[in-house]
Design an enzyme around this catalytic site. Structure first.
Site, short mmCIF file in Angstrom:
data_model
loop_
_atom_site.label_atom_id
_atom_site.label_comp_id
_atom_site.label_asym_id
_atom_site.label_seq_id
_atom_site.Cartn_x
_atom_site.Cartn_y
_atom_site.Cartn_z
N GLY A 267 0.81 -1.21 0.00
CA GLY A 267 0.00 0.00 0.00
C GLY A 267 0.84 1.26 0.00
O GLY A 267 0.30 2.37 0.00
N HIS A 326 7.32 -8.44 2.94
CA HIS A 326 7.41 -7.09 2.35
C HIS A 326 8.39 -7.04 1.18
O HIS A 326 8.06 -6.58 0.09
CB HIS A 326 7.85 -6.07 3.41
#
Ligand SMILES: NC(=O)C1=CN([C@@H]2O[C@H](COP(=O)(O)OP(=O)(O)OC[C@H]3O[C@@H](n4cnc5c(N)ncnc54)[C@H](OP(=O)(O)O)[C@@H]3O)[C@@H](O)[C@H]2O)C=CC1
Ligand SMILES: O=C1O[C@H](COP(=O)(O)O)[C@@H](O)[C@H](O)[C@H]1O
Length: 577
Positions: A267, A326
């Protein structure tokens, strides 16, 4: 908490207390994508194209792929709220684990920011759910301390905060009690009135209770008229087996389409921009392969230690905490083939393919570190093992560097290096793309023999100070012929006015809108774990001890040897980064 027999609120007068009566009546205009370049007139982002603002009669919600979505029905701003019919929709967002760190730090503030920007649908409520006994008022007091009007104290902030808090409610319950979730269901119905109800549950709780909550919520608090979606926080298991087991258990109660596995790095603004940069600029995509790219680096560093999260962290370590999710997610986006479209499934298909083309990590591909305490002047810095929640003698790595390879035609032989660490000298996250040297470079002499210095490097700085810059060779102005390194620099705060939204805002909005592109599909997750699981098992079996590095340093020296083995120099340590 015992289940009481209650009337369906839809048939009682309690529907009159519906949340929509609390709405401030401001016209809806979600400003999610309004990043205005300086010196331009007001513009409006419509279906991916800038256009002049036209007065709009209807509010349109745009998902992060730029297309309007119809998942949430929204009101014409002119319709008086009292006239809303029973066919209208509501969205109820329940934060499970509302008393916790993530809820306070990220989720409630993100929801408020969305409300502030008029990005939430007209009829919404927010419920906090956890075991801690709190009244609605106490929840509001608790979260009000973490809500901010980020954008330089903008107008109506206090009023907006009040309006938002009026829509926040709390229900205390156990995570494995169907009765408690039935009570929650009752309260939700009370707020939803007779509208079509859409429900989003955010699991902000430790993973060992994910399945209990999903069972209770799906059996007792699912929407019966609209959609029910569940955002699941990481960690999604500790390895391939536990992750698959978690998926299997979740799928007893939910379909894959209802599960929104969140990786908040997806995001982040610059991660969103990665595909735009690559696929909408002719100058990049043709270079995006082994033919021109020498290596790619994914770097994450924090200048603080585990600080209060040592209990969680010690069970996972930096590889599971940062790399397997990530950094690998960013790598997949970076290296995937062009998707057929921006549709979530098309993008996720390409990510899965590239992940499946990767070589599982070997012991020799990895370096481990753990921070140790030290003193500098009057100040002393703790060791990882000084954290009271960390077991004595723990060998959990707080730093790791790794070399990964993608065995496909595009990337054959290109090292993809990752580096992630806590308690390092700086806080940053970036992607560095180092290009090959120019063959037969006429200007080689002007740089001496160090070809590394003369190559281009593209840097995407995710945080802090979001930026994209390209290192080029440039002639120093003057009569002579001297070259130096310069940057073509796109520093976001200099170029764009407007605050960059927090990753959680984008992702929450996408989940409300049913946009799945930035959430992780179960086969992606399997592919990601398949790369790391054999290595993680071997590290644990062999009890490989990490190399100690001082708190606040640049990490263990082993990271340099690993890079050197692959003929790479870490871009962040080159001196002109
Ligand atoms: N904090 C962060 O920065 C990040 C967190 N995450 C993930 O998000 C989720 C939530 O994180 P965070 O808020 O830090 O977690 P917390 O440890 O703060 O837990 C959240 C809430 O869950 C309840 N809880 C805690 N431990 C237990 C337990 N053993 N059994 C039952 N309930 C428990 C508590 O509420 P109560 O006692 O009131 O029921 C607590 O307030 C986790 O999965 C975490 O891995 C992901 C990224 C970052
Ligand atoms: O998921 C996690 O991320 C944070 C770092 O997130 P950021 O957005 O602040 O960069 C990290 O501190 C934490 O250990 C990890 O679980």
């Amino acid at each position: 908490m015992g289940m009481q027999l209650r009337l369906n609120p839809c048939s009682s007068s309690s529907a009159a207390t519906s949340p929509s009566t609390l709405h401030n009546g401001a016209p809806y205009f979600c400003k999610k994508f309004n990043f205005l370049p300086f010196r331009t007139q007001p513009i409006n982002w419509v279906s991916g194209i800038y256009s002049r603002i036209q007065p709009r009669k209807h509010f349109e919600v745009f998902s992060s792929n730029g297309f309007p979505l119809n998942a949430v029905s929204v009101q014409d701003e002119q319709v008086p709220l009292t006239e809303l019919g029973s066919g209208e929709t509501t969205v109820s967002i329940t934060v499970i684990g509302a008393s916790g760190d993530l809820a306070k730090k990220k989720i409630f503030p993100a929801l408020f920011a969305l409300f502030y920007e008029d990005c939430l649908p007209e009829n919404f409520v927010v419920f906090g759910y956890s075991r801690t006994k709190l009244s609605d008022e106490e929840l509001r007091n608790m979260i009000s301390t973490t809500l901010t009007c980020r954008i330089d104290k903008r107008e109506n902030c206090d009023a907006k905060m009040e309006h938002f808090l009026e829509r926040c409610f709390y229900h205390s319950g156990q995570y494995n009690s169907e009765d408690d979730f039935a009570e929650l269901d009752y309260k939700l119905k009370e707020k939803e009135g007779c509208r079509v109800s859409n429900r989003l549950f955010y699991l902000s709780i430790p993973p060992n209770i994910f399945v209990d909550v999903v069972r209770c919520a799906s059996l007792k608090a699912s929407s019966t008229s609209g959609w029910t979606r569940v955002i699941v926080e990481k960690p999604f298991g500790r390895d391939l087996e536990s992750s698959s087991e978690l998926t299997r258990c979740l799928k007893k109660y939910l379909t894959e389409e209802q599960i929104f596995r969140i990786d908040h790095y997806l995001g982040k603004e610059l991660v969103e921009n990665l595909s735009v940069l690559r696929f909408s600029n002719l100058v990049f995509e043709p270079l995006w392969s082994r033919n021109y790219i020498r290596n790619v680096q994914f770097i994450f560093s924090e200048d603080f230690g585990t600080e209060g999260r040592g209990g969680y962290f010690d069970h996972y370590g930096i590889i599971r905490d940062i790399m397997q999710n990530h950094l690998l997610q960013i790598l997949a986006l970076f290296a995937m083939e062009p998707p057929v479209s921006l549709d979530a499934e098309d993008i996720r298909n390409e990510k899965v393919k590239v992940l499946r083309s990767m070589r599982p990590l070997q012991l020799e591909d990895i370096v481990l570190g753990q921070y140790k305490g030290h003193s500098k002047g009057a100040k002393s810095y703790p060791a990882y093992t000084d954290d009271p929640t960390v077991p004595n003698g723990s060998i959990t790595p707080t730093f790791s560097a790794a070399a990964l390879f993608i065995d496909n035609a595009r990337w054959d032989g290109v090292p993809f290096l990752m580096k992630a660490g806590k308690a390092l000298h700086t806080k940053r996250a970036e992607i560095r793309v180092q290009f090959r040297h120019v063959p037969g470079n006429l200007y080689k002499r002007n740089f001496g023999t160090d070809m590394d210095k003369a190559t281009n490097e593209l840097v995407l700085r995710l945080q802090p100070d979001e930026a994209i810059y390209l290192k080029i060779n440039n002639k120093v102005p003057g009569l002579g012929m001297r070259l130096d390194r310069s940057d073509l620099n796109l520093l976001y705060k200099a170029k764009y006015r407007g605050e960059i939204p927090d990753a959680y805002e984008r992702l929450l909005l996408d989940a409300i809108e049913g946009e799945r592109r930035l959430f992780i599909r179960s086969d992606e997750l399997d592919a990601a774990w398949a790369l790391f699981t054999p290595l993680l098992k071997e590290l644990e079996e062999k009890k490989i001890a990490p190399e100690l590095y001082p708190y606040g340093s640049r990490g263990p020296v082993g990271a340099h040897y690993l890079a050197a083995k692959h003929n790479v120099r870490w871009g962040d340590l080159s001196g002109d980064d």
